[in-house]
Design a protein around this motif. Structure first.
Motif, short mmCIF file in Angstrom:
data_model
loop_
_atom_site.label_atom_id
_atom_site.label_comp_id
_atom_site.label_asym_id
_atom_site.label_seq_id
_atom_site.Cartn_x
_atom_site.Cartn_y
_atom_site.Cartn_z
N LEU A 86 0.94 -1.11 -0.11
CA LEU A 86 -0.04 0.04 0.04
C LEU A 86 0.78 1.22 -0.02
N GLU A 87 1.85 1.11 0.87
CA GLU A 87 2.79 2.65 0.72
C GLU A 87 3.53 2.55 -0.57
N LEU A 88 3.82 1.31 -1.08
CA LEU A 88 4.53 1.67 -2.44
C LEU A 88 3.65 2.42 -3.45
N VAL A 89 2.33 1.98 -3.53
CA VAL A 89 1.33 2.65 -4.47
C VAL A 89 1.14 4.14 -3.93
N LYS A 90 1.00 4.41 -2.85
CA LYS A 90 0.90 5.73 -2.28
C LYS A 90 2.23 6.52 -2.71
N ASN A 91 3.31 6.02 -2.84
CA ASN A 91 4.36 6.62 -3.23
C ASN A 91 4.42 6.97 -4.77
N ARG A 92 3.80 6.11 -5.35
CA ARG A 92 3.84 6.44 -6.95
C ARG A 92 2.61 7.66 -7.17
N ILE A 93 1.63 7.35 -6.30
CA ILE A 93 0.48 8.48 -6.36
C ILE A 93 1.18 9.84 -6.23
N HIS A 94 1.96 9.95 -5.16
CA HIS A 94 2.55 11.17 -4.36
C HIS A 94 3.33 11.35 -5.80
N MET A 95 4.26 10.68 -6.25
CA MET A 95 5.02 10.97 -7.45
C MET A 95 4.32 11.59 -8.52
N ALA A 96 3.14 11.07 -8.58
CA ALA A 96 2.71 11.43 -9.98
C ALA A 96 2.24 12.90 -9.85
N ASN A 97 1.66 13.15 -8.65
CA ASN A 97 1.28 14.51 -8.43
C ASN A 97 2.14 15.36 -8.50
N ARG A 98 3.34 15.06 -8.03
CA ARG A 98 4.56 16.25 -8.07
C ARG A 98 5.05 16.26 -9.42
N LEU A 99 4.85 15.32 -10.43
CA LEU A 99 5.54 15.36 -11.80
C LEU A 99 4.39 15.78 -12.61
N GLY A 100 3.24 16.30 -11.98
CA GLY A 100 2.19 16.75 -12.91
C GLY A 100 1.29 15.84 -13.62
N THR A 101 1.06 14.71 -13.30
CA THR A 101 0.18 13.69 -14.13
C THR A 101 -0.91 13.59 -13.25
N ASP A 102 -2.01 12.88 -13.96
CA ASP A 102 -3.28 12.62 -13.06
C ASP A 102 -3.80 11.14 -13.43
N VAL A 103 -2.74 10.41 -13.73
CA VAL A 103 -2.83 8.83 -14.04
C VAL A 103 -1.97 8.02 -13.52
N ILE A 104 -2.09 6.95 -12.70
CA ILE A 104 -1.04 6.05 -12.60
C ILE A 104 -1.63 4.83 -12.99
N VAL A 105 -0.68 3.91 -13.40
CA VAL A 105 -1.37 2.51 -14.25
C VAL A 105 -0.89 1.51 -13.30
N LEU A 106 -1.82 0.75 -12.94
CA LEU A 106 -1.61 -0.38 -11.86
C LEU A 106 -2.03 -1.65 -12.39
N HIS A 107 -1.02 -3.08 -11.79
CA HIS A 107 -1.45 -4.20 -12.29
C HIS A 107 -2.39 -5.03 -11.07
N LEU A 108 -3.21 -5.73 -11.64
CA LEU A 108 -3.65 -6.87 -10.76
C LEU A 108 -3.20 -8.06 -11.17
N PRO A 109 -2.76 -9.20 -10.37
CA PRO A 109 -1.83 -10.35 -10.86
C PRO A 109 -2.74 -11.06 -11.72
N ARG A 110 -2.13 -11.71 -12.56
CA ARG A 110 -2.55 -12.89 -13.64
C ARG A 110 -3.28 -14.11 -12.77
N GLN A 111 -2.69 -14.45 -11.70
CA GLN A 111 -3.20 -15.48 -11.02
C GLN A 111 -4.59 -15.00 -10.22
N ALA A 112 -4.74 -13.83 -10.38
CA ALA A 112 -6.09 -13.24 -9.70
C ALA A 112 -7.40 -13.76 -10.19
#
Length: 278
Positions: A86-112
């Motif tokens: 969870l902290e890992l994804v939050k880090n990327r959301i924070h990074m996206a905001n700091r770099l000026g973009t409004d979309v992060i791309v995320l995986h759900l596993p194939r085995q899901a």
């Protein structure tokens, strides 16, 4: 009109030389994809350094590939692993905001596809999303779940659970070409398309080749995009440059990027023409 992934050679190497090459090739936007499959956490100092590089090359960020983690996963049933993911994804959301973009791309596993039979998996996903979505909303960031090789059914379930203002789909036609039924899936979720990883293959492997280099039906995809909810000026192409011995590429990057630009512009025109015809 076109963004390209900054990790077209290496997802863990120094990005600055790639950014320079991308700018020299005429691109003005990138897809940040470094460390997309790792547990790496970006510090604010690193994010600021990336922002300076981008400014120096007059590049902006179209979207950012978040990491579902190597060992730490936001969908993990084990609570400590889930919290670290969870902290890992939050880090990327924070990074996206700091770099000026409004979309992060995320995986759900194939085995899901199998895991969705188990309540514990979905409980972990929903608990994480309950924390991620308010965090993302505060920063003006949406989550785009990417189609993988066999996860269409689970993505339909995710879309049904969350609002379009928060959650959409990143469509990768290369993945769809391998799994089969990819364009049928894209057609079915066209109102939720908010990102793309445009690439091609021969349907046997995830080659991330140039547009028009494989067997993807680009005419049909252009029509789907034209009729979709996607409203950004830029679309992302996500390519992988073949490496030579030792995984160190020494070939002509400029020629590769020129091909990427030419094929991308051709497809961009196909989408624009399809919008005019619709």
């Amino acid at each position: 009109m076109l963004a390209i992934n900054a990790d077209y050679i290496n997802s863990h190497g120094k990005p600055e030389p790639r950014l320079r090459q991308i700018a020299d090739a005429g691109f003005s936007q990138i897809h940040w994809c470094h460390h997309f499959g790792s547990d790496y956490i970006y510090s604010d100092d690193e994010i600021d350094r990336i922002a300076r590089w981008l400014r120096s090359y007059q590049l902006t960020v179209n979207d950012l590939h978040a990491s579902a983690g190597e060992r730490n996963h936001y969908y993990a049933e084990h609570e400590a692993i889930r919290l670290a993911g969870l902290e890992l994804v939050k880090n990327r959301i924070h990074m996206a905001n700091r770099l000026g973009t409004d979309v992060i791309v995320l995986h759900l596993p194939r085995q899901a596809e199998e895991a969705d039979k188990h309540a514990a998996f979905w409980e972990a996903v929903h608990r994480s999303m309950d924390e991620l979505l308010p965090f993302a909303r505060e920063r003006g960031v949406r989550i785009a779940f990417e189609n993988l090789l066999d996860n269409h059914r689970i993505l339909h379930k995710v879309l049904a659970a969350y609002d379009p203002s928060d959650v959409g789909i990143c469509y990768d036609p290369g993945h769809g070409n391998i799994s089969g039924g990819g364009l049928d899936f894209a057609e079915a979720v066209k109102d939720r398309l908010i990102a793309f990883h445009l690439n091609d293959n021969d349907s046997t492997a995830d080659q991330h080749g140039l547009i028009f280099s494989g067997s993807v039906d680009w005419d049909r995809l252009a029509r789907i995009i034209a009729a979709s909810a996607y409203d950004k000026e830029y679309m992302t192409i996500e390519l992988r440059k073949p490496t030579e011995k030792g995984n160190i590429y020494t070939g002509d990057e400029a020629a590769f990027l020129a091909q990427a630009m030419a094929s991308g512009l051709k497809f961009h025109k196909m989408v624009a023409d399809a919008r005019l015809d619709s």
